[in-house]
Design a protein around this motif. Structure first.
Motif, PDB file in Angstrom:
ATOM      1  N   THR A 162       0.838  -1.191   0.000  1.00  0.00           N
ATOM      2  CA  THR A 162       0.000   0.000   0.000  1.00  0.00           C
ATOM      3  C   THR A 162       0.877   1.246   0.000  1.00  0.00           C
ATOM      4  O   THR A 162       2.090   1.163   0.223  1.00  0.00           O
ATOM      5  CB  THR A 162      -0.923   0.054   1.221  1.00  0.00           C
ATOM      6  N   THR A 163       0.234   2.410  -0.223  1.00  0.00           N
ATOM      7  CA  THR A 163       0.908   3.694  -0.059  1.00  0.00           C
ATOM      8  C   THR A 163       0.555   4.317   1.293  1.00  0.00           C
ATOM      9  O   THR A 163       1.112   5.342   1.664  1.00  0.00           O
ATOM     10  CB  THR A 163       0.516   4.660  -1.198  1.00  0.00           C
ATOM     11  N   GLU A 166       0.595   7.446   3.897  1.00  0.00           N
ATOM     12  CA  GLU A 166       0.760   8.711   3.183  1.00  0.00           C
ATOM     13  C   GLU A 166      -0.523   9.142   2.474  1.00  0.00           C
ATOM     14  O   GLU A 166      -0.815  10.318   2.357  1.00  0.00           O
ATOM     15  CB  GLU A 166       1.885   8.574   2.156  1.00  0.00           C
ATOM     16  N   ALA A 173      -6.886   4.274   6.574  1.00  0.00           N
ATOM     17  CA  ALA A 173      -5.649   3.662   7.061  1.00  0.00           C
ATOM     18  C   ALA A 173      -5.936   2.576   8.089  1.00  0.00           C
ATOM     19  O   ALA A 173      -5.278   1.529   8.123  1.00  0.00           O
ATOM     20  CB  ALA A 173      -4.741   4.728   7.653  1.00  0.00           C
ATOM     21  N   ARG A 177      -4.996  -1.446   7.975  1.00  0.00           N
ATOM     22  CA  ARG A 177      -4.338  -2.177   9.063  1.00  0.00           C
ATOM     23  C   ARG A 177      -5.143  -3.394   9.490  1.00  0.00           C
ATOM     24  O   ARG A 177      -4.571  -4.419   9.894  1.00  0.00           O
ATOM     25  CB  ARG A 177      -4.111  -1.244  10.248  1.00  0.00           C
ATOM     26  N   SER A 180      -4.024  -5.882   6.972  1.00  0.00           N
ATOM     27  CA  SER A 180      -2.594  -6.202   6.996  1.00  0.00           C
ATOM     28  C   SER A 180      -2.175  -6.942   8.268  1.00  0.00           C
ATOM     29  O   SER A 180      -1.167  -7.668   8.248  1.00  0.00           O
ATOM     30  CB  SER A 180      -1.768  -4.920   6.847  1.00  0.00           C
ATOM     31  N   THR A 186       3.918  -6.979   5.034  1.00  0.00           N
ATOM     32  CA  THR A 186       3.340  -5.725   4.548  1.00  0.00           C
ATOM     33  C   THR A 186       4.467  -4.781   4.157  1.00  0.00           C
ATOM     34  O   THR A 186       5.439  -4.624   4.901  1.00  0.00           O
ATOM     35  CB  THR A 186       2.471  -5.053   5.630  1.00  0.00           C
ATOM     36  N   ARG A 187       4.323  -4.154   2.973  1.00  0.00           N
ATOM     37  CA  ARG A 187       5.303  -3.194   2.495  1.00  0.00           C
ATOM     38  C   ARG A 187       4.586  -1.924   2.056  1.00  0.00           C
ATOM     39  O   ARG A 187       3.425  -1.969   1.650  1.00  0.00           O
ATOM     40  CB  ARG A 187       6.117  -3.755   1.324  1.00  0.00           C
ATOM     41  N   TYR A 188       5.312  -0.799   2.085  1.00  0.00           N
ATOM     42  CA  TYR A 188       4.686   0.514   1.885  1.00  0.00           C
ATOM     43  C   TYR A 188       5.377   1.313   0.773  1.00  0.00           C
ATOM     44  O   TYR A 188       6.561   1.144   0.504  1.00  0.00           O
ATOM     45  CB  TYR A 188       4.767   1.330   3.178  1.00  0.00           C
ATOM     46  N   GLY A 189       4.582   2.200   0.150  1.00  0.00           N
ATOM     47  CA  GLY A 189       5.120   3.272  -0.662  1.00  0.00           C
ATOM     48  C   GLY A 189       5.628   2.906  -2.039  1.00  0.00           C
ATOM     49  O   GLY A 189       6.544   3.544  -2.543  1.00  0.00           O
ATOM     50  N   GLU A 208      -5.530   0.508  -1.691  1.00  0.00           N
ATOM     51  CA  GLU A 208      -5.287   1.944  -1.821  1.00  0.00           C
ATOM     52  C   GLU A 208      -6.582   2.733  -1.636  1.00  0.00           C
ATOM     53  O   GLU A 208      -7.686   2.181  -1.715  1.00  0.00           O
ATOM     54  CB  GLU A 208      -4.720   2.257  -3.211  1.00  0.00           C
TER      55      GLU A 208
END
Length: 263
Positions: A162-163, A166, A173, A177, A180, A186-189, A208
């Motif tokens: 996900t982004t 941010e 958000a 969570r 996730s 879980t990875r971001y951005g 997203e």
């Protein structure tokens, strides 16, 4: 630029080629000027965004003059064909100005039913992910390969991107969570590159919010062609933007959707 493109996929590749030429001279330039499109926050745009969209629109003006165009930087130009090319010249401008190679050029072709062709191109790495109908392929340093999404069945084994935090509201958000916390990783951005990785069978879910149509239409067509599922958080079409849930398969999509529907 490719010689005399004829079919839609060749047109899309010609646009991606033109965007690469326009963008790469500006990437990782420390003195690159950045404008802010959102005075209440930070929504950057650079000359690379604008020049890339101009280059792609020039290809369409020559080869598909009757088609409409919707681009992030220069808006909507109506056409007479009933088809619209949806362009994001640099998806992930924040990443672009930071020097990360996770931004990309998004190209989609949409008709009355939604996106039917999608390209995610990463010029710096030289990777291109393309989907149309049942055709899903990638080209790049490793050559050409067919794209197929993963078969992961449970959230507990899933890799989720996900982004957030941010992008999106605090409630959105929190919804992310809630999904996730069940996942293996879980990875971001990663911006649009996350969708490319999903189509390539590397990850399982992308969640997203706050999207525009030009952010999601190319990923939709690509992921569908590779065997995945993309909807909004209610299970409805997502090509208008807003919230998106992209999943490697129907079972995983259903599991994540059950959680997201509560928000």
């Amino acid at each position: 630029m490719r010689h005399s493109p004829s079919n839609d996929l060749e047109i899309a590749e010609t646009m991606a080629d033109a965007a690469r030429v326009a963008i790469l001279p500006f990437f990782r330039q420390p003195d690159l000027e950045t404008d802010n499109k959102n005075k209440g926050g930070f929504d950057p745009v650079t000359i690379a965004d604008r020049e890339a969209e101009k280059a792609m629109r020039a290809v369409l003006a020559e080869h598909r003059p009757d088609d409409g165009v919707l681009g992030e930087e220069f808006g909507h130009s109506a056409g007479s064909s009933g088809r619209t090319w949806v362009l994001d010249p640099i998806d992930g401008t924040r990443g672009f100005i930071s020097g990360t190679p996770t931004w990309g050029v998004l190209i989609a072709l949409s008709n009355e039913t939604g996106p039917c062709l999608g390209v995610i191109d990463q010029p710096y790495i030289g990777e291109r992910f393309m989907g149309q109908g049942e055709l899903a392929i990638a080209t790049g340093p490793a050559g050409q390969r067919k794209l197929t999404t993963r078969k992961t069945q449970s959230l507990e084994e899933a890799i989720v991107f996900t982004t957030f935090p941010e992008v999106g509201t605090p409630n959105e958000a929190e919804a992310f969570r809630a999904v996730s916390q069940h996942a293996k990783l879980t990875r971001y951005g990663m911006d649009c590159y996350a969708y490319a990785l999903l189509a390539a069978g590397q990850i399982d879910l992308v969640i997203e919010a706050g999207l525009n149509s030009y952010d999601i239409q190319a990923p939709i067509a690509l992921i569908h062609a590779a065997g995945g599922v993309v909807t909004d958080w209610k299970g409805d079409p997502a090509h208008g933007g807003g919230r998106a849930l992209a999943a490697a398969n129907a079972e995983l999509h259903a599991a994540a959707l059950e959680i997201l529907k509560q928000y």
